[in-house]
Motif scaffolding. Structure first.
Motif, PDB file in Angstrom:
ATOM      1  N   ASN A 112       0.830  -1.196   0.000  1.00 38.09           N
ATOM      2  CA  ASN A 112       0.000   0.000   0.000  1.00 38.09           C
ATOM      3  C   ASN A 112       0.867   1.250   0.000  1.00 38.09           C
ATOM      4  OD1 ASN A 112      -2.620  -1.399   0.339  1.00 38.09           O
ATOM      5  ND2 ASN A 112      -1.757  -1.974   2.328  1.00 38.09           N
ATOM      6  N   LEU A 113       0.381   2.280  -0.691  1.00 37.93           N
ATOM      7  CA  LEU A 113       1.098   3.547  -0.709  1.00 37.93           C
ATOM      8  C   LEU A 113       1.169   4.102   0.705  1.00 37.93           C
ATOM      9  CD1 LEU A 113       2.455   5.797  -2.373  1.00 37.93           C
ATOM     10  CD2 LEU A 113       0.196   6.861  -2.585  1.00 37.93           C
ATOM     11  N   ASN A 114       2.378   4.337   1.171  1.00 35.46           N
ATOM     12  CA  ASN A 114       2.619   4.802   2.526  1.00 35.46           C
ATOM     13  C   ASN A 114       2.847   6.312   2.579  1.00 35.46           C
ATOM     14  OD1 ASN A 114       5.323   4.974   4.686  1.00 35.46           O
ATOM     15  ND2 ASN A 114       3.337   4.321   5.450  1.00 35.46           N
ATOM     16  N   PHE A 115       3.509   6.845   1.516  1.00 31.22           N
ATOM     17  CA  PHE A 115       3.826   8.274   1.484  1.00 31.22           C
ATOM     18  C   PHE A 115       4.242   8.639   0.067  1.00 31.22           C
ATOM     19  CE2 PHE A 115       6.894  11.805   1.970  1.00 31.22           C
ATOM     20  CZ  PHE A 115       6.091  12.714   2.646  1.00 31.22           C
ATOM     21  N   ASP A 116       3.874   9.846  -0.372  1.00 33.04           N
ATOM     22  CA  ASP A 116       4.352  10.328  -1.666  1.00 33.04           C
ATOM     23  C   ASP A 116       4.603  11.823  -1.607  1.00 33.04           C
ATOM     24  OD1 ASP A 116       1.777  11.284  -1.630  1.00 33.04           O
ATOM     25  OD2 ASP A 116       1.268  10.619  -3.641  1.00 33.04           O
ATOM     26  N   THR A 117       5.465  12.290  -2.498  1.00 34.06           N
ATOM     27  CA  THR A 117       5.839  13.691  -2.549  1.00 34.06           C
ATOM     28  C   THR A 117       6.507  13.953  -3.888  1.00 34.06           C
ATOM     29  OG1 THR A 117       7.059  15.458  -1.409  1.00 34.06           O
ATOM     30  CG2 THR A 117       8.112  13.303  -1.535  1.00 34.06           C
ATOM     31  N   LEU A 118       6.831  15.191  -4.180  1.00 26.74           N
ATOM     32  CA  LEU A 118       7.547  15.499  -5.404  1.00 26.74           C
ATOM     33  C   LEU A 118       8.963  14.937  -5.334  1.00 26.74           C
ATOM     34  CD1 LEU A 118       6.470  19.216  -5.984  1.00 26.74           C
ATOM     35  CD2 LEU A 118       5.601  17.174  -7.140  1.00 26.74           C
ATOM     36  N   GLY A 119       9.464  14.458  -6.464  1.00 33.18           N
ATOM     37  CA  GLY A 119      10.837  13.977  -6.494  1.00 33.18           C
ATOM     38  C   GLY A 119      10.937  12.494  -6.776  1.00 33.18           C
ATOM     39  N   ILE A 120      12.059  11.905  -6.381  1.00 35.62           N
ATOM     40  CA  ILE A 120      12.327  10.485  -6.584  1.00 35.62           C
ATOM     41  C   ILE A 120      13.040   9.956  -5.344  1.00 35.62           C
ATOM     42  CG2 ILE A 120      13.561   8.768  -7.965  1.00 35.62           C
ATOM     43  CD1 ILE A 120      13.407  10.684 -10.316  1.00 35.62           C
ATOM     44  N   PHE A 121      12.434   9.019  -4.651  1.00 39.61           N
ATOM     45  CA  PHE A 121      13.114   8.392  -3.522  1.00 39.61           C
ATOM     46  C   PHE A 121      14.157   7.408  -4.050  1.00 39.61           C
ATOM     47  CE2 PHE A 121       9.362   9.728  -1.035  1.00 39.61           C
ATOM     48  CZ  PHE A 121      10.008  10.253   0.078  1.00 39.61           C
ATOM     49  N   THR A 122      15.354   7.480  -3.488  1.00 36.54           N
ATOM     50  CA  THR A 122      16.450   6.638  -3.971  1.00 36.54           C
ATOM     51  C   THR A 122      16.962   5.643  -2.940  1.00 36.54           C
ATOM     52  OG1 THR A 122      18.107   8.273  -3.294  1.00 36.54           O
ATOM     53  CG2 THR A 122      17.232   8.448  -5.545  1.00 36.54           C
ATOM     54  N   SER A 123      16.702   5.870  -1.648  1.00 32.74           N
ATOM     55  CA  SER A 123      17.265   4.990  -0.627  1.00 32.74           C
ATOM     56  C   SER A 123      16.437   5.076   0.643  1.00 32.74           C
ATOM     57  CB  SER A 123      18.716   5.393  -0.332  1.00 32.74           C
ATOM     58  OG  SER A 123      19.283   4.588   0.680  1.00 32.74           O
ATOM     59  N   ILE A 124      16.312   3.940   1.343  1.00 29.40           N
ATOM     60  CA  ILE A 124      15.602   3.901   2.621  1.00 29.40           C
ATOM     61  C   ILE A 124      16.386   3.035   3.589  1.00 29.40           C
ATOM     62  CG2 ILE A 124      14.136   1.946   1.945  1.00 29.40           C
ATOM     63  CD1 ILE A 124      11.874   3.344   3.596  1.00 29.40           C
ATOM     64  N   ASN A 125      16.386   3.444   4.865  1.00 28.54           N
ATOM     65  CA  ASN A 125      17.159   2.735   5.879  1.00 28.54           C
ATOM     66  C   ASN A 125      16.503   2.928   7.240  1.00 28.54           C
ATOM     67  OD1 ASN A 125      19.896   3.237   7.903  1.00 28.54           O
ATOM     68  ND2 ASN A 125      19.720   1.320   6.796  1.00 28.54           N
ATOM     69  N   PHE A 126      16.362   1.842   7.997  1.00 25.97           N
ATOM     70  CA  PHE A 126      15.817   1.897   9.354  1.00 25.97           C
ATOM     71  C   PHE A 126      16.882   1.443  10.342  1.00 25.97           C
ATOM     72  CE2 PHE A 126      11.843   2.276   7.219  1.00 25.97           C
ATOM     73  CZ  PHE A 126      10.918   2.760   8.144  1.00 25.97           C
ATOM     74  N   ILE A 127      16.862   2.041  11.532  1.00 24.24           N
ATOM     75  CA  ILE A 127      17.764   1.613  12.594  1.00 24.24           C
ATOM     76  C   ILE A 127      17.010   0.913  13.718  1.00 24.24           C
ATOM     77  CG2 ILE A 127      19.529   3.321  12.125  1.00 24.24           C
ATOM     78  CD1 ILE A 127      18.320   5.037  14.333  1.00 24.24           C
ATOM     79  N   SER A 128      15.676   0.955  13.655  1.00 23.50           N
ATOM     80  CA  SER A 128      14.830   0.255  14.617  1.00 23.50           C
ATOM     81  C   SER A 128      13.462   0.081  13.976  1.00 23.50           C
ATOM     82  CB  SER A 128      14.715   1.047  15.925  1.00 23.50           C
ATOM     83  OG  SER A 128      13.968   2.239  15.721  1.00 23.50           O
ATOM     84  N   ASN A 129      12.555  -0.542  14.684  1.00 23.68           N
ATOM     85  CA  ASN A 129      11.205  -0.703  14.144  1.00 23.68           C
ATOM     86  C   ASN A 129      10.472   0.626  14.019  1.00 23.68           C
ATOM     87  OD1 ASN A 129      11.441  -3.462  13.900  1.00 23.68           O
ATOM     88  ND2 ASN A 129      10.547  -3.893  15.906  1.00 23.68           N
TER      89      ASN A 129
END
Length: 403
Positions: A112-129
């Motif tokens: 499911n779509l969680n978030f959108d905005t102008l631009g292009i997301f290139t990377s995602i990283n989590f350090i905890s839940n």
């Protein structure tokens, strides 16, 4: 009289085969990123907003999500991260050229779509839940509630591109690589400080801990052992596209040779002090990401997906070993001399490139030639790359020339 003597080590493999084998049955898109939950369950994302999943270690893949697109390369997912076997995120851009974050809470059965905005997301990283970060072209977004809400961090950047990557090591310390700079934060992303020792064309990064990390640029990889105080060049290759360390000592780097349209993987077992090619060369194939479950089981992804179950160990036969004692490069008069001896019978090709990647020389030689003489008018005081080709295998090392 000889001057400027340099020692170079080469290992020629005339007949070899790699223990990376195809594991992409059912995959029909170019893959930008791959993420392993365990040795059997793996997710891969790529062009046309495609999301694939395997539950049998890559024997077969199921397409979970995709968006038919006229521009599959730009309308694509570029990064994937899972908090556990059920909850994960993918980021990229959609058919309306918006930056998008999709989320699953049931192991990919639904996205499911969680978030959108102008631009292009290139990377995602989590350090905890709860705490995660995502790069959207020239800005960074952060969540502190497991992705339910994303808020914009105050600092922006003017040199972020498709290759930009973010990695956090704890709540405070993180690194952001852009097309021309490497940045560090020590306050959870509120402010980012450019690292002065790294002002060059960046490709990718991987940090083992807050102090020890590797950052690649157009023709090599640099390592730091003190966070951001200094970076030391560890190797000099073609363009590195992805780095991954399953443990402190063992790491893998995927490289792409645009000149010869091939990819290869190098491995270290001593935290980057030395690297060895473990795949040979994949002709006309481009690999963009790497992920290992442990020291032995891992995947590379791009043109397709390949897997190893033995750490990419390569088996060689009929070797020609050119070591410190029988390969020397030195300047003599107006010539550069490559002095070596070998027991091989096949001809080989010497290629020499300058630091920008421009080829200065390409010439075939007989294996019995012990001295190769090259006019030094090709060279100025700089670092060069010498590469030897044999039976479609390439082995490279840099050397320094001083006028």
């Amino acid at each position: 009289m000889r001057k400027n003597i340099f020692i170079i080590s080469f290992l020629f493999s005339i007949s070899s085969y790699s223990q990376f084998y195809p594991a992409d049955n059912g995959v029909n898109h170019f893959i930008n990123a791959i993420y392993c939950i365990n040795k059997d369950t793996v997710f891969a994302v790529g062009y046309s907003n495609s999301i694939y999943k395997t539950t049998n270690g890559g024997t077969s893949w199921n397409l979970q999500f995709s968006t038919p697109s006229q521009f599959p390369e730009t309308q694509a997912f570029r990064s994937v991260f899972f908090l556990n076997k059920d909850t994960g995120f993918v980021v990229g851009s959609d058919t309306s050229n918006k930056g998008i974050i999709y989320k699953t809470t049931n192991g990919g059965q639904n996205w499911n779509l969680n978030f959108d905005t102008l631009g292009i997301f290139t990377s995602i990283n989590f350090i905890s839940n709860e705490i995660g970060f995502a790069v959207d072209m020239n800005v960074v977004y952060k969540t502190i509630d497991g992705g339910n809400n994303w808020f914009l961090l105050p600092q922006s950047f003017n040199n972020v591109n498709y290759y930009s990557k973010i990695q956090f090591l704890n709540d405070s310390t993180g690194y952001l690589g852009t097309s021309g700079r490497l940045y560090k934060t020590t306050n959870g992303g509120i402010t980012w400080i450019p690292i002065p020792d790294f002002e060059t064309a960046y490709n990718t990064l991987y940090f083992i801990n807050p102090d020890t990390g590797f950052v690649s640029y157009t023709y090599g990889v640099r390592r730091t052992l003190d966070g951001d105080a200094s970076f030391t060049e560890t190797e000099y290759w073609c363009t590195p596209t992805a780095i991954y360390f399953p443990s402190d000592l063992i790491g893998y780097i995927v490289n792409y040779d645009a000149l010869n349209s091939c990819s290869f993987v190098v491995k270290t077992s001593d935290m980057g002090n030395t690297w060895n090619n473990v795949t040979g060369y994949f002709a006309s194939e481009y690999y963009y990401d790497v992920f290992f479950v442990n020291d032995s089981i891992g995947y590379i992804a791009g043109t397709g997906i390949k897997k190893t179950i033995n750490g990419g160990h390569i088996t060689n036969t009929n070797k020609i070993l050119l070591g410190k004692n029988n390969l020397v490069i030195f300047q003599q008069g107006d010539e550069l001399v490559i002095d070596f001896s070998s027991n091989g019978e096949d001809p080989f090709t010497i290629e020499i490139y300058d630091y920008s990647g421009k080829i200065l020389l390409i010439k075939e030689y007989n294996a019995l030639d012990n001295f190769v003489h090259i006019k030094s008018i090709f060279f100025q005081s700089s670092i060069y790359l010498c590469r030897i080709k044999n039976n479609n295998q390439y082995f490279s090392k840099k050397f320094l020339f001083l006028n």
